[in-house]
Design an enzyme around this catalytic site. Structure first.
Site, PDB file in Angstrom:
ATOM      1  N   SER A 262       0.745  -1.358   0.126  1.00  0.00           N
ATOM      2  CA  SER A 262      -0.041  -0.069   0.096  1.00  0.00           C
ATOM      3  C   SER A 262       0.970   1.242   0.197  1.00  0.00           C
ATOM      4  CB  SER A 262      -0.865  -0.147   1.206  1.00  0.00           C
ATOM      5  OG  SER A 262      -1.888   0.814   1.043  1.00  0.00           O
TER       6      SER A 262
ATOM      7  N   ASP B 126     -10.129  -5.608  -3.024  1.00  0.00           N
ATOM      8  CA  ASP B 126      -9.429  -4.679  -2.304  1.00  0.00           C
ATOM      9  C   ASP B 126     -10.357  -3.311  -2.217  1.00  0.00           C
ATOM     10  OD1 ASP B 126      -7.822  -2.384  -1.327  1.00  0.00           O
ATOM     11  OD2 ASP B 126      -6.005  -3.604  -1.991  1.00  0.00           O
TER      12      ASP B 126
ATOM     13  N   HIS C 153      -7.133  -6.119   1.133  1.00  0.00           N
ATOM     14  CA  HIS C 153      -5.955  -5.282   1.301  1.00  0.00           C
ATOM     15  C   HIS C 153      -5.430  -5.670   2.787  1.00  0.00           C
ATOM     16  CE1 HIS C 153      -3.942  -1.685   0.232  1.00  0.00           C
ATOM     17  NE2 HIS C 153      -3.904  -1.159   1.275  1.00  0.00           N
TER      18      HIS C 153
END
Lengths: 280, 280
Positions: free
Chosen positions: A150, A226, A259
């Protein structure tokens, strides 16, 4: 530069999971990072793989939940997991999860009040390797890889592309690939670097693909379930830029994955193997 | 008995890491447990392996940090991780980590005020399998294994030895093997079962080795740097009892390992393989 202090050590997969603290000149604060030393470290030099974490995380999230120790023990890689920002009562902060403490975005801030402490770009690229060199005699810094998740995927991509002689392998889990074009990145880069977007491009992987390129390959895994995919991550922007710039990107859309660390751990072995093949 | 409610699901190693809640008749509270469904679950029946956690833990510790998903996906095992006690503002509690909430010790309490809710033995051995049977149509309850850590290792050993027709495979990480002889166990068994030690022996693996035996094999891993080794765990008491009772125990003392999830995760693959070989 002096060595970091060993705070804690756990036996793990035949090697050692360690925790260190040192006083950082870049951030002006104590900084904590974890180190995994594979069993091979006791025999001779091992390559170094940096894992940069995402928003809100520190060294512990991926160290406890990422599952890198088993694959790293097999491949003989040292894994370094730094913090995502300076972290102290003395550093300025905002009451949000995506800026300031836990959200350094791997830049050197130029704007007050952030510029004094938020120097994560120089910390990761220069100070941390120098501290590690004093701390880990069998770490081979001529063979370094970098990956992350991320915001940390953003850090890995931009740091490697700007320092191709320092990092020989590169991958990311669900990275922010175009911070200039997404809300997380726009807020953070404006805050740290000021409103002039020309100064943001050095910290945008999609812009860097065109500006400086990358002459090796890149692996990205991205879950198609996600929650941040469409608004914040947008891997298609980076894959288009890589195609235009002839960068060898493998972008794997993973069906059903989100995620979380359940996603990261599922593909950790693939990423460790990817780096090991390129660093050995 | 009705099915549990699916609260959350994450893709993980090609399978599904799930979280369920149900209203327990045994404990009188909502109970939460995690389920890992390997990819093979979508094709046909899979064996069931229960992981019982240690003091203070709930479903999440081992699910996030134990690293069982990768090995379970490879072997086609369903992994169930229940809580360690009822957990609600309405259940009685004491202000200590080793008794009451987070510390059910896998017994059915007979003493007030604990006897109303602290019924983890019946919960694990009877209610939970019945709920799972309603919830997971492809779980094969004729092939069940059980393992656990510390207090959960105590639970696994005692539950399997008392129910040999229900569990075909058995292992433990750093288990409490002789609660009658150690402080954790003495405090808990006295609290839950009263001061008459004759009523404790059904919940002491070392006593059960002599009383009922175990006609299959057992794997135990124990770190030799575990802070609780000498005072609370004392695996030598159990290995002596197994030797006297002709029980096939493999006790591996692991040099340098402590009591943490870094220890558990290091040997998780071995334990999953151990169970898979015996359940397939």
């Amino acid at each position: 530069m002096t060595a970091a202090t060993l705070d804690k050590e756990w036996a793990s997969f035949g090697g050692r999971q360690q925790l260190y603290t040192h006083q950082s000149e870049e951030t002006g604060t104590p900084m904590t990072f974890s180190v995994y030393l594979p069993p091979q470290y006791d025999v001779g030099p091992c390559p170094v793989l940096y894992y940069l974490s995402g928003l809100t995380c520190n060294w512990e999230n991926v160290t406890a939940k990422g599952g890198f120790q088993g694959p790293a023990a097999r491949e003989g890689l040292i894994i370094i997991a730094p913090d995502t920002s300076p972290r102290s009562d003395d550093v300025p902060n905002e009451d949000r999860y995506d800026f300031a403490i836990g959200a350094g975005f791997y830049v050197d801030a130029t704007e007050t009040p952030w510029s004094k402490n938020y120097r994560m770009y120089s910390y990761i690229t220069h100070e941390l390797p120098a501290v590690l060199a004093k701390t880990l005699p069998n770490a081979d810094f001529s063979r370094q890889g970098i990956f992350g998740h991320s915001m940390g995927g953003h850090g890995a991509l931009t740091i490697a592309m700007r320092n191709p002689s320092s990092y020989q392998s590169l991958s990311a889990f669900a990275p922010i690939v175009a911070p200039i074009q997404v809300p997380w990145g726009q807020y953070a880069l404006k805050g740290y670097l000021g409103p002039d977007q020309n100064r943001w491009a050095d910290h945008d992987a999609t812009a860097l693909a065109n500006a400086v390129g990358w002459d090796r390959d890149i692996l990205i895994d991205q879950g198609d379930s996600d929650d941040f995919l469409e608004k914040e991550l947008r891997p298609g922007l980076f894959s288009a830029a890589c195609e235009a710039a002839n960068i060898d990107l493998t972008l794997r859309m993973q069906p059903g994955y989100d995620h979380s660390y359940y996603f990261i751990s599922s593909f950790m072995d693939d990423h460790i193997r990817w780096h090991a093949e390129r660093l050995k």
